[in-house]
Design an enzyme around this catalytic site. Structure first.
Site, mmCIF file in Angstrom:
data_model
loop_
_atom_site.group_PDB
_atom_site.id
_atom_site.type_symbol
_atom_site.label_atom_id
_atom_site.label_comp_id
_atom_site.label_asym_id
_atom_site.label_seq_id
_atom_site.Cartn_x
_atom_site.Cartn_y
_atom_site.Cartn_z
ATOM 1 N N TYR A 4 11.243 8.920 1.322
ATOM 2 C CA TYR A 4 11.229 7.866 0.302
ATOM 3 C C TYR A 4 11.908 8.259 -1.006
ATOM 4 O O TYR A 4 12.033 7.422 -1.905
ATOM 5 C CB TYR A 4 9.775 7.434 0.031
ATOM 6 C CG TYR A 4 9.104 6.837 1.249
ATOM 7 C CD1 TYR A 4 9.592 5.673 1.829
ATOM 8 C CD2 TYR A 4 8.000 7.452 1.834
ATOM 9 C CE1 TYR A 4 8.998 5.127 2.952
ATOM 10 C CE2 TYR A 4 7.392 6.909 2.957
ATOM 11 C CZ TYR A 4 7.888 5.741 3.510
ATOM 12 O OH TYR A 4 7.298 5.201 4.625
ATOM 13 N N ARG A 53 5.079 10.997 -2.373
ATOM 14 C CA ARG A 53 4.801 10.651 -0.984
ATOM 15 C C ARG A 53 6.038 10.893 -0.121
ATOM 16 O O ARG A 53 7.066 10.242 -0.317
ATOM 17 C CB ARG A 53 4.445 9.163 -0.950
ATOM 18 C CG ARG A 53 4.280 8.593 0.399
ATOM 19 C CD ARG A 53 4.226 7.076 0.345
ATOM 20 N NE ARG A 53 4.023 6.585 1.684
ATOM 21 C CZ ARG A 53 4.274 5.356 2.079
ATOM 22 N NH1 ARG A 53 4.725 4.464 1.223
ATOM 23 N NH2 ARG A 53 4.076 5.008 3.317
ATOM 24 N N ALA A 91 3.088 -0.739 4.833
ATOM 25 C CA ALA A 91 2.633 -0.806 6.228
ATOM 26 C C ALA A 91 2.137 -2.189 6.633
ATOM 27 O O ALA A 91 2.139 -2.521 7.821
ATOM 28 C CB ALA A 91 1.538 0.235 6.460
ATOM 29 N N ARG A 113 13.004 4.644 12.581
ATOM 30 C CA ARG A 113 11.814 5.500 12.518
ATOM 31 C C ARG A 113 10.929 5.259 13.755
ATOM 32 O O ARG A 113 11.453 5.015 14.832
ATOM 33 C CB ARG A 113 11.083 5.238 11.193
ATOM 34 C CG ARG A 113 11.977 5.556 9.983
ATOM 35 C CD ARG A 113 11.272 5.295 8.672
ATOM 36 N NE ARG A 113 10.082 6.113 8.537
ATOM 37 C CZ ARG A 113 9.132 5.892 7.625
ATOM 38 N NH1 ARG A 113 9.276 4.890 6.768
ATOM 39 N NH2 ARG A 113 8.069 6.672 7.554
ATOM 40 N N GLU A 118 12.602 -9.457 2.145
ATOM 41 C CA GLU A 118 11.916 -8.236 2.589
ATOM 42 C C GLU A 118 12.711 -7.017 2.112
ATOM 43 O O GLU A 118 13.938 -6.971 2.274
ATOM 44 C CB GLU A 118 11.840 -8.237 4.118
ATOM 45 C CG GLU A 118 11.194 -7.003 4.706
ATOM 46 C CD GLU A 118 11.214 -6.991 6.238
ATOM 47 O OE1 GLU A 118 12.090 -7.649 6.846
ATOM 48 O OE2 GLU A 118 10.351 -6.308 6.810
ATOM 49 N N PRO A 137 0.799 -1.230 0.000
ATOM 50 C CA PRO A 137 0.000 0.000 0.000
ATOM 51 C C PRO A 137 0.832 1.280 0.000
ATOM 52 O O PRO A 137 1.878 1.354 0.647
ATOM 53 C CB PRO A 137 -0.808 -0.104 1.305
ATOM 54 C CG PRO A 137 -0.060 -1.076 2.147
ATOM 55 C CD PRO A 137 0.581 -2.043 1.196
ATOM 56 N N ASN A 138 0.307 2.234 -0.734
ATOM 57 C CA ASN A 138 0.837 3.605 -0.832
ATOM 58 C C ASN A 138 2.121 3.712 -1.656
ATOM 59 O O ASN A 138 2.582 4.818 -1.941
ATOM 60 C CB ASN A 138 1.048 4.216 0.565
ATOM 61 C CG ASN A 138 -0.242 4.241 1.357
ATOM 62 O OD1 ASN A 138 -1.240 4.772 0.879
ATOM 63 N ND2 ASN A 138 -0.255 3.647 2.538
ATOM 64 N N HIS A 170 12.761 -2.603 1.956
ATOM 65 C CA HIS A 170 12.213 -1.287 2.312
ATOM 66 C C HIS A 170 13.125 -0.201 1.763
ATOM 67 O O HIS A 170 14.359 -0.327 1.808
ATOM 68 C CB HIS A 170 12.102 -1.111 3.829
ATOM 69 C CG HIS A 170 11.184 -2.104 4.457
ATOM 70 N ND1 HIS A 170 9.814 -2.040 4.316
ATOM 71 C CD2 HIS A 170 11.438 -3.206 5.199
ATOM 72 C CE1 HIS A 170 9.270 -3.061 4.961
ATOM 73 N NE2 HIS A 170 10.234 -3.777 5.496
ATOM 74 N N ASN A 200 8.155 -5.620 -0.803
ATOM 75 C CA ASN A 200 8.014 -4.416 0.017
ATOM 76 C C ASN A 200 6.529 -4.309 0.350
ATOM 77 O O ASN A 200 5.736 -3.807 -0.453
ATOM 78 C CB ASN A 200 8.501 -3.169 -0.710
ATOM 79 C CG ASN A 200 8.428 -1.934 0.199
ATOM 80 O OD1 ASN A 200 7.875 -1.996 1.311
ATOM 81 N ND2 ASN A 200 8.976 -0.823 -0.262
HETATM 82 C C1 DQA Z 1 8.269 1.092 3.707
HETATM 83 C C2 DQA Z 1 8.393 1.242 5.227
HETATM 84 C C3 DQA Z 1 7.060 1.010 5.906
HETATM 85 O O1 DQA Z 1 7.188 1.207 7.312
HETATM 86 C C4 DQA Z 1 6.011 2.000 5.388
HETATM 87 O O2 DQA Z 1 4.762 1.718 5.961
HETATM 88 C C5 DQA Z 1 5.946 2.025 3.908
HETATM 89 C C6 DQA Z 1 7.192 2.006 3.151
HETATM 90 C C7 DQA Z 1 9.580 1.441 2.988
HETATM 91 O O3 DQA Z 1 9.762 1.000 1.855
HETATM 92 O O4 DQA Z 1 10.427 2.146 3.541
HETATM 93 O O5 DQA Z 1 4.876 2.141 3.323
HETATM 94 O O6 DQA Z 1 7.931 -0.250 3.417
#
Ligand code: DQA
Length: 149
Positions: free
Chosen positions: A26, A21, A81, A111, A102, A13-14, A104, A78
Site C-alpha cells: 500500500y 500497514r 475489504a 492478488r 471504486e 476499514p484499515n 483501490h 475505497n
Molecule cells: C484495498 C484493496 C482491498 O482488497 C483491501 O481489503 C484493502 C485495500 C486497496 O486500496 O488496495 O483494504 O481496497
C-alpha cells in the site's frame, strides 16, 4: 456566492493504518497524506472534497446516502475489504443517483482470489485500481470529467 460543488471521498476499514500497514503493498503515504493531495487537486479544480474514513460498514452506507441527499457531484469509494463482501454497499450504491467511482491503491485482480470479486465494482460507474495514492487523483479526474467540471 453559491457553495462549491462537493465530491465525497469515503474510505473503509484499515485504511486509517495506511503508511504502517503492509507498505510493500500500500506504500508509505498515510491517509492524511492522500487526503492532502486530493484536497490540493480539488482546490485547483474549484471543488470541495469531503474526505472520511470508517472501520464500520454502516457508516459508509450512511455517508453514501448523505452524499446523494446533499447532491454531491460524485463519491470516490475505497471500501477496503468491504469491497469484496458487502451486499449492503452494493445496494446503497444502486439506491442513489450520483456516480460512485471504486478506488483501490493496490490492484485486487493481481492478488488473492477472494479479492477478484467486487460488490462495489458491480454497482459503481467505474473502477480505478493499482496506482497507489495516485488512484485517488485519477478517480478525482474521472469524477470532474463526469460532472463537466
Ligand atoms: C484495498 C484493496 C482491498 O482488497 C483491501 O481489503 C484493502 C485495500 C486497496 O486500496 O488496495 O483494504 O481496497
Amino acid at each position: 456566492m453559491a457553495d462549491k460543488p462537493t465530491i465525497y471521498v469515503l474510505n473503509g476499514p484499515n485504511l486509517n493504518l495506511l503508511g504502517m500497514r503492509e507498505p510493500e503493498i500500500y506504500g508509505h503515504d498515510t491517509l492524511d497524506d492522500i487526503a492532502g493531495q486530493v484536497e490540493d487537486a480539488a482546490q485547483d479544480a474549484g471543488v470541495s472534497v469531503d474526505f472520511r474514513q470508517s472501520n464500520h460498514e454502516g457508516h459508509l452506507v450512511d455517508w453514501l446516502h448523505e452524499a446523494n441527499a446533499l447532491e454531491a457531484k460524485a463519491v470516490l469509494l475505497n471500501a477496503g475489504a468491504f469491497t469484496h463482501t458487502s451486499v449492503a454497499l452494493y445496494d446503497a450504491i444502486k439506491s442513489i443517483s450520483i456516480p460512485v467511482i471504486e478506488v483501490h491503491l493496490s490492484n485486487p485482480h493481481a492478488r488473492e482470489e477472494f479479492r477478484r470479486h467486487s460488490y462495489v465494482g458491480m454497482a459503481a460507474k467505474g473502477s480505478i485500481a493499482g496506482f497507489g495514492g495516485n488512484s485517488y487523483l485519477l478517480a478525482l479526474k474521472a469524477a470532474l470529467d463526469l460532472a463537466g467540471l
